[in-house]
Scaffold this active site. Structure first.
Site, PDB file in Angstrom:
ATOM      1  N   CYS A   1     -38.620  20.106  34.015  1.00 43.42           N
ATOM      2  CA  CYS A   1     -38.989  20.046  35.137  1.00 43.42           C
ATOM      3  C   CYS A   1     -40.536  19.913  35.106  1.00 43.42           C
ATOM      4  CB  CYS A   1     -38.761  21.131  35.975  1.00 43.42           C
ATOM      5  SG  CYS A   1     -39.829  21.067  37.835  1.00 43.42           S
TER       6      CYS A   1
ATOM      7  N   LYS B   1     -26.337  26.348  39.720  1.00 38.38           N
ATOM      8  CA  LYS B   1     -27.262  27.289  40.151  1.00 38.38           C
ATOM      9  C   LYS B   1     -26.707  28.836  40.333  1.00 38.38           C
ATOM     10  CE  LYS B   1     -29.999  23.680  42.539  1.00 38.38           C
ATOM     11  NZ  LYS B   1     -30.571  23.017  43.691  1.00 38.38           N
TER      12      LYS B   1
ATOM     13  N   VAL C   1     -37.123  24.898  41.229  1.00 40.00           N
ATOM     14  CA  VAL C   1     -37.955  25.337  40.310  1.00 40.00           C
ATOM     15  C   VAL C   1     -39.261  24.683  40.329  1.00 40.00           C
ATOM     16  CG1 VAL C   1     -36.403  26.474  38.632  1.00 40.00           C
ATOM     17  CG2 VAL C   1     -37.333  24.035  38.314  1.00 40.00           C
TER      18      VAL C   1
ATOM     19  N   SER D   1     -45.076  24.455  43.038  1.00 37.32           N
ATOM     20  CA  SER D   1     -45.838  24.617  41.872  1.00 37.32           C
ATOM     21  C   SER D   1     -47.435  24.657  42.163  1.00 37.32           C
ATOM     22  CB  SER D   1     -45.708  23.482  41.017  1.00 37.32           C
ATOM     23  OG  SER D   1     -46.200  22.007  41.724  1.00 37.32           O
TER      24      SER D   1
END
Length: 226
Positions: A14, A41, A54, A72
């Site tokens: 990611c 998941k 994520v 993020s």
């Protein structure tokens, strides 16, 4: 003041996780890392991730209080504002706002790069390549003498773009390298980012193999030349 215990909930590929990992490393913060399988998941992950994505950052205080941060940019901003270490934003408010705008631009650039890398046919690849080069042209005008986005100091904009450029460092085909041929400042910038210790450490040693395996599963056109 006692530092909180930080756990980065992650996926090995990611790029948004990489942003957070780079900032954690730049801030010289100890942290744990837990990878999850986004194709299957686990229930505990879905229970704490509002988006099912994520990264997540688990922040556990010395008194046992715990918070989960998601997205993020929010994670990176929290680390910037609360943790010691070098600032990843300029002090001037106007310049800082401009950097935040380029971070948003980075997310759009990532989308074009991802579309190009995963394209299964030449027309789709050509369309996404042209869009990605348009983004590179805008960056070329914004970049100074380097080595980083704002000059000598590594900053948040660099943390955002480093995962994008990592894709191309992994592949290094004639077609991917040609995307940067007309952008000498951008090309120098991506090479400087690839050599940064925090950028290198943000992924595991098997990242190149994992990324290429992903592209093969996607039947990406680029893998015909790798």
């Amino acid at each position: 003041m006692t530092m909180p215990t930080l756990t980065l909930i992650s996926h090995p590929l990611c790029p948004f996780v990489q942003r957070a990992a780079i900032v954690l490393i730049e801030k010289q913060l100890p942290f744990h890392r837990i990878n999850v399988d986004l194709g299957d998941k686990p229930a505990w992950f879905l229970a704490i991730s509002p988006t099912g994505k994520v990264p997540l950052l688990q922040v556990q205080e010395a008194d046992g209080a715990e918070e989960i941060l998601f997205e993020s940019v929010a994670i990176c901003e929290y680390l910037q504002e609360t943790q010691p270490g070098p600032s990843l934003y300029p002090d001037d408010p106007l310049t800082r706002a401009k950097h935040r705008a380029w971070i948003e631009f980075g997310s759009a650039t990532l989308g074009e790069a991802w579309g190009y890398l995963n394209a299964r046919d030449q027309p789709s690849a050509d369309l996404k390549a042209a869009s990605f080069k348009d983004k590179l042209a805008q960056l070329e005008k914004a970049l100074g003498p380097g080595p980083y986005f704002a000059g000598e100091a590594f900053g948040m904009v660099d943390a955002v773009f480093a995962p994008i450029f990592r894709y191309f460092a992994v592949l290094q085909t004639d077609s991917t390298e040609s995307l940067f041929a007309d952008f000498p400042r951008g090309n120098a910038w991506r090479k400087a980012l690839s050599a940064r210790a925090s950028v290198i450490a943000a992924v595991s040693a098997d990242y190149p193999a994992l990324f290429q395996a992903h592209l093969r599963r996607q039947q990406a056109l680029l893998m015909e030349t790798v």
